[in-house]
Structure formats: structure tokens, C-alpha cells
Enzyme design. Structure first.
Site: not given
Length: 514
Positions: A12, A17-18, A120
Site C-alpha cells: 500500500e 494499493t497494489v 521519486d
């Protein structure tokens, strides 16, 4: 979730959410579920657009995407873990850290070449699938010309220029890569004033150039990939231009050499075109003495060897290895002298075999080894002095013949039969005798070649088979006999097993002749 079944939670994040999922074809995938909040939806759409064009071995693959009433869903390839889990489970030494960094840099160089900033990059956003690192999570990414200069990313990985408010560029990603590399080497977070780890000088230099405070002086991804610490991973190529063409089937694919290039799958190594006619033999085809330079092409596109991805680098290394083996095993000159055969290879190595004694002396890469036919092996200096002198004489003789031949214009080996040379006048010089023998071979003999097997030199009803590994077999067709040492043995069931095996090897060449 439409045509995908969700099996369990992978992780998460702040905005998504994966889950692990399975497609209708029973293929395991990762499903990234993003709620349709204003910012999250925009980030998901941006990530879908970027992953659609940034296809690369070291970038996560977007397989599919769809929307539900409340979510945007990205279907991506399923990986094993991220670098956080990798560092927690495994010991990472300097070579492994370098290999991992190289894959990250390949992915970063690719997206930067498209004008994309990730913004990122961190340990959690580098996934591992088998031995391949893949950059994921492009939700904060943007194109360079669209950058708004806002502060974004994860605190421990943000470049100094991002926090200063003075604007930033692609170098901000390189700082993040430096922080990741520091963690791989030390298992610690990088903080201002952190001591450099105890590494080799080249690795320390690269790390320092990635963590350069001044963004203008910081190394870019392409320069980083060309740093000296990665030289150990890049294969070097011997000059293969004169090597006879071959085609070798392997479990990794087919290696094919044709003219000035060698290829395997979608990877090709091609000798660069140079001015012809500038060689020492005065022929239009001759390039003897000219330096060897080459280019690497992947999928038809020329690419710097330093930037080739690890997957293609393995293919490149295999090509280099097969070229080296072919040059070590392919005879350019074979001298027959009363039961003794001396093969001089394209690599400059040799194979000396005495059929009468069953002994073999091999010289490869400056190292020598002798097998006496009884299974015992000796180093070169244990070989009898008279045999070493004989080998030295044959080597000098081969080099003299080699110097007089342009292998750019000749595509067959030279077979020198000392018995036939003895019929020439003994007052002839060695070079003239070799030339006369060569003329005799060209005028009376015919050559046949089977890729990956070797040559057959046909003279009347006599056949001489020269294999790429240096073995030679002589067959008299009229007598149905094969030579073993000084004897001619009738071809039949009572032949020695070694000769039977040799005769099986000649079948591809016989088929080529037919």
C-alpha cells in the site's frame, strides 16, 4: 476486477494499493488500484501515458489498464520484490551493487532520453524480477518541458536543488540514484555529511559524482554508464573480419558470422567500414594492418556498448565468447609432415598432433599443454626439447606463410603437404616453396564448407577434411580407406572407434559436396 482476479495484497502507498492478480489466461500480474480522487486520478493517467512510451527492459511493463466506477487500475508485470526487501534478505557486495546500479542507470538513461523526469526514485520504487531491476511508480513523473519546479518525492532521496526552490532538472533523479547506490553499498541511509563507504577507488569516484551537491557538475546517466567501474561488464571483441563465415546453433540461439558482422538474435556486432586497398598486400579487398573498430546494433539501432542493457549484454558476451572460440579452433594453415599435423589457428594458437605416437601439444592464449595419448598431461616446459624446437620451427613457418596471405580475399584454409613440397627443387627458398604449394592447391583443389563443421579439400578422389576444432581426416575414395598415422585403413566395422567417430563428423561436408 473485470477479467482479472485479485489474489492478495502486495503493498500500500499514499495514493494507491497494489494487489497480486491473475488474468483470464492464468498469467500472474500486479494490479495497481488508484482511487478516482482528483490528484490521484491525474497521477494514474500520467503514469499510464508515460509507461505507454517508456518501454524498456529496466522499466516496469504496463500490460493493461481500465477504470471502474471509483478506481483507475493499472495492470503491470509481476515482480518478486523491491530493493528494500532485497537488502533485508540478502548480503550485497560491491559487484552485486554495481550490477544493480547499472540496470537502474540503463532505465534512467532511457527515460531521460525521452525527456522524462521520474522525481521519486527510491529503494521501494526499484523492483526485481529474477535478476533484472525495473523502475516503477511514475505517478510523480513529468516531462522536462512541463516541470513546474514543485517539491516532490520522498524526503531521504530529494536532491538539494529541489529544496532550495531554484528549479531543478534531470540531475535531481541522479542524486536519488546516488542515494540508492549508497544504500546498496552500506545498507544505510545517506545523510548530509555521511562518510563515503570503503570501496574500490573507481566506485568511490562514481558515488561521489552522483552525490555532487552542485547539480551542474553532477554526472548524468549516460556518463555514469560509461564510467570506468562498469568496464568489467563490457565484453571486448577480437578482430573477426578475416574469420571464415560460420553459423552455430546453441541453447541460447544461433550465432552467425557473415562477412564483416556477427549476430545473435536482435544483437549485431559489425566491423566499421574502412578505406579498402590500404593494406599491405596491395589488393582492393586488403585491409591487413588497419585497426579494428566495431559498432553494436540492437533491433537495428546503433547503440553504445556501455548503454546496452544487461539482458542484451549477456547476448553480446556470448557473441564475443563464440568469436574467441571460433578463432581458437579454426585453422587457417595446416602443415602435414610425415604423420605430424600442425594447425595454425586464426587466434595465433596452434595444435600439434603426432599420429604415430598419439600425442597432442596444444597452445592456447600463451599457455601450453601436452597430452601423451595415455591420459597424462604435461606443461610446455616438461615437453622434450626436440619437440619444442619442432613446434617453434612450424610456428615460424606458419607465420611466414600467414604474412604473405591476405585473408580478406581468401576464404579457404591453406593445406601444406610437405611430401609434395619435397618434389620441388631443394634450392628454392621456403617462401617461394610455400607460394608454389599454395598455387598448386588453388589450381587443382576444390573447397567445400559446412557452417560450424569445417572444410573439405577435394583433389581428384582424395578428400581432406579440416574441422573447425583442428582435427583432420584423410579419405581415399577409390580405395575406400582412411588414413591413420602412416597407414591407410579400409573403411569397415573393424576401424578404431576414434576413426569411426571422425568419419561420422564428415557427413555434413559430404552432403555439402553433393
Amino acid at each position: 476486477m473485470g477479467k482479472y482476479r485479485l489474489k492478495g495484497l502486495i503493498g500500500e502507498g499514499v495514493s494507491s494499493t497494489v494487489y497480486k492478480g491473475v488474468s483470464e489466461e492464468e498469467k500472474e500480474v500486479a494490479v495497481k488500484v488508484v482511487p478516482k480522487e482528483r490528484m490521484s486520478r491525474w497521477m494514474a493517467k500520467r503514469e499510464i501515458g508515460i509507461l505507454g512510451i517508456a518501454r524498456h527492459e529496466n522499466v516496469i511493463e504496463l500490460i493493461d489498464y481500465f477504470e471502474t466506477a471509483s478506481h483507475v487500475c493499472l495492470v503491470e508485470e509481476l515482480c518478486d520484490m523491491n530493493l528494500v526487501g532485497f537488502l533485508n534478505e540478502y548480503e550485497v557486495d560491491e559487484p552485486v551493487a554495481l550490477k544493480t546500479l547499472r540496470m537502474i542507470l540503463c532505465g534512467v538513461e532511457h527515460i531521460h532520453s525521452l525527456g522524462i523526469m521520474h522525481r521519486d526514485l527510491k529503494l521501494g520504487n526499484i523492483l526485481l524480477k529474477g535478476n533484472t531491476a525495473k523502475i516503477c511508480d511514475f505517478g510523480l513523473s513529468c516531462y522536462l518541458d512541463e516541470s513546474d519546479g514543485r517539491l516532490c518525492g520522498t524526503a531521504d532521496y530529494i536532491a538539494p536543488e529541489m529544496t532550495s526552490g531554484g528549479g531543478y532538472s534531470l540531475g535531481a533523479d541522479m542524486w536519488s540514484v546516488g542515494v540508492i547506490f549508497y544504500a546498496l553499498l552500506t545498507r544505510k541511509k545517506y545523510m548530509k555529511g555521511s562518510a563515503m563507504p570503503m570501496c574500490s577507488p573507481s566506485v568511490t569516484d562514481l558515488l561521489g559524482r552522483l552525490l555532487e551537491i552542485d547539480a551542474c557538475k553532477r554526472i548524468c546517466a549516460k556518463e555514469a554508464l560509461m564510467h570506468e567501474c562498469f568496464a568489467r561488464f563490457i565484453p571486448s571483441f577480437q578482430d573477426f573480419r578475416c574469420l571464415f563465415d560460420f553459423e552455430k546453433s546453441t541453447k541460447h540461439g544461433t550465432v552467425r558470422k557473415s562477412g564483416g558482422f556477427v549476430e545473435m538474435g536482435d544483437v549485431k556486432v559489425a566491423a566499421q567500414m574502412q578505406c579498402k586497398g590500404g593494406g599491405r598486400h596491395g589488393m582492393a579487398e586488403c585491409m591487413c594492418g588497419q585497426g579494428f573498430e566495431y559498432v553494436v546494433c540492437v533491433n537495428g539501432r546503433e547503440i553504445e556498448p556501455a548503454i546496452v542493457t544487461n539482458g542484451k549484454l549477456k547476448t553480446l558476451s556470448l557473441i564475443a565468447a563464440y568469436i574467441k572460440i571460433a578463432m581458437q579452433r579454426t585453422a587457417k594453415i595446416v602443415i602435414n609432415d610425415e604423420g605430424v599435423k600442425f594447425s595454425y589457428m586464426f587466434s595465433g594458437d596452434f595444435l600439434y598432433s603426432d599420429c604415430r605416437k598419439g600425442s597432442i601439444l596444444r597452445g592456447t592464449g600463451g599457455m601450453h599443454e601436452m597430452n601423451d595419448g595415455l591420459g597424462r598431461k604435461y606443461s610446455y616446459w616438461d615437453v622434450p626439447r626436440d619437440l619444442r624446437d619442432k613446434v617453434c620451427e612450424l610456428m615460424q613457418r606458419s607465420k611466414k606463410i600467414d604474412d604473405e596471405v591476405c585473408w580478406f580475399s581468401r576464404r579457404q584454409p591453406i593445406l601444406v603437404d610437405c611430401l609434395s613440397q619435397q618434389q620441388l627443387s631443394m634450392s628454392m627458398s621456403m617462401s617461394w616453396a610455400a607460394e608454389a604449394s599454395e598455387m598448386n592447391i588453388r589450381s587443382e583443389s576444390r573447397y567445400y564448407y559446412a557452417p560450424g563443421v569445417g572444410w573439405c579439400v577435394r583433389n581428384g578422389f582424395s578428400l581432406v577434411f579440416l574441422f573447425v576444432d583442428g582435427e583432420m581426416v584423410e579419405v581415399e575414395c577409390l580405395d575406400l580407406a582412411v588414413r591413420s598415422g602412416e597407414q591407410m585403413l579400409a573403411i569397415g566395422d573393424d576401424l578404431p572407434l576414434q576413426l569411426k567417430c571422425s568419419l561420422k563428423r564428415v557427413l555434413p561436408l559430404i552432403m555439402r559436396m553433393m
